[in-house]
Design an enzyme around this catalytic site. Sequence first.
Site, PDB file in Angstrom:
ATOM      1  N   PHE A 119      65.847   8.089  60.004  1.00 35.98           N
ATOM      2  CA  PHE A 119      67.097   8.519  60.638  1.00 35.98           C
ATOM      3  C   PHE A 119      67.634   7.408  61.542  1.00 35.98           C
ATOM      4  O   PHE A 119      66.901   6.517  61.982  1.00 35.98           O
ATOM      5  CB  PHE A 119      66.896   9.811  61.441  1.00 35.98           C
ATOM      6  CG  PHE A 119      65.811   9.735  62.487  1.00 35.98           C
ATOM      7  CD1 PHE A 119      66.059   9.194  63.739  1.00 35.98           C
ATOM      8  CD2 PHE A 119      64.536  10.216  62.211  1.00 35.98           C
ATOM      9  CE1 PHE A 119      65.075   9.135  64.703  1.00 35.98           C
ATOM     10  CE2 PHE A 119      63.540  10.158  63.171  1.00 35.98           C
ATOM     11  CZ  PHE A 119      63.800   9.612  64.420  1.00 35.98           C
ATOM     12  N   ASP A 178      84.618   5.375  95.902  1.00 39.47           N
ATOM     13  CA  ASP A 178      84.053   4.866  97.154  1.00 39.47           C
ATOM     14  C   ASP A 178      83.591   6.066  97.973  1.00 39.47           C
ATOM     15  O   ASP A 178      84.404   6.910  98.364  1.00 39.47           O
ATOM     16  CB  ASP A 178      85.103   4.116  97.975  1.00 39.47           C
ATOM     17  CG  ASP A 178      85.324   2.702  97.500  1.00 39.47           C
ATOM     18  OD1 ASP A 178      84.658   2.275  96.536  1.00 39.47           O
ATOM     19  OD2 ASP A 178      86.178   2.015  98.089  1.00 39.47           O
ATOM     20  N   HIS A 213      80.371   3.917 102.318  1.00 40.60           N
ATOM     21  CA  HIS A 213      80.734   2.544 101.959  1.00 40.60           C
ATOM     22  C   HIS A 213      81.238   1.771 103.179  1.00 40.60           C
ATOM     23  O   HIS A 213      80.955   0.581 103.335  1.00 40.60           O
ATOM     24  CB  HIS A 213      81.804   2.591 100.868  1.00 40.60           C
ATOM     25  CG  HIS A 213      82.165   1.269 100.269  1.00 40.60           C
ATOM     26  ND1 HIS A 213      81.275   0.243 100.097  1.00 40.60           N
ATOM     27  CD2 HIS A 213      83.360   0.815  99.782  1.00 40.60           C
ATOM     28  CE1 HIS A 213      81.872  -0.788  99.531  1.00 40.60           C
ATOM     29  NE2 HIS A 213      83.144  -0.462  99.342  1.00 40.60           N
TER      30      HIS A 213
END
Length: 296
Positions: free
Chosen positions: A96, A114, A118
Amino acid sequence: MTPRRKVLASVKQPTEAAGWLLAALPLIVSCNGQAVRDAPPSEAAASVPVAAAADLRTLRPVDLTYTFDESTLYWPTSPTRFELEELADGPTEAGFYYSSYSLRTPEHGGTHLDAPVHFGEGMLSVDRVPLERLIVPAVVIDVSQQAAADPDYRLTVADVEAWEGEHGSVPEGAAVLLRTGWGRHWPDPVRYLGDDRPGDASSLHFPSFGEEAVRYLIEERGVVVLGVDTASIDHGPSTDFPVHRVSAAANVCGLENLANLDQLPATGAWLIALPMKIGGGSGAPLRAVALVPPGG
């Protein structure tokens, strides 16, 4: 506590809003976002009659996400870019087909989120952002004409007030998506960023939000998401990133490098912005879509 303050405080108590949001989604979309504009979550949930639920199959999905591949744009100082390494691609011994890849990418690049952490010490990381802040009504403010005349254009309070004069107040708990028209430049780094020198972000030029407009949207209107079709929620020449800092302090997420904002109406759409759930992450690749009601 005012409804606006409840929205801002909900980030610490996220479970209440999730139920009403999912229950109210069909109704609010069908009503162009007006149904719960002035109601806190508990009152909004009680006001949603089951019979009013719209068929979600009537809503038009709009993909707001750029494909991640070798052309994906990253901040010029990013040390790496998108990498997809083939691990397997072909028939197995059992007969397969099997395909598998190894993925590497910085948090911030392409269509991404964000997280508040951050630019905000101790604020929400990607995995801690509640779902009710990622599935929200969206309004689109179009400054493409101003940006065409000034590539460093920043959204002003006057722009927001002009939008509200035409469409009504920006609803609490909403996402404000800023359409600058910059998507037409993707993925050309010179035209999109203003400069393509690796490792140098000192000469970037593109439009985005302005600090005072963002303070107004967060403090006076209680928005929970800022999104833009450019590389940053701060405009290109910024070196101190005031919009990032103001939004982070309020636990407001930023969505950058959004696609196809020209396909959304000014009001009435819903945003579904689901990032990769990175534990402790400051950002993450994002699959963002909008649901637009008939005629939107």
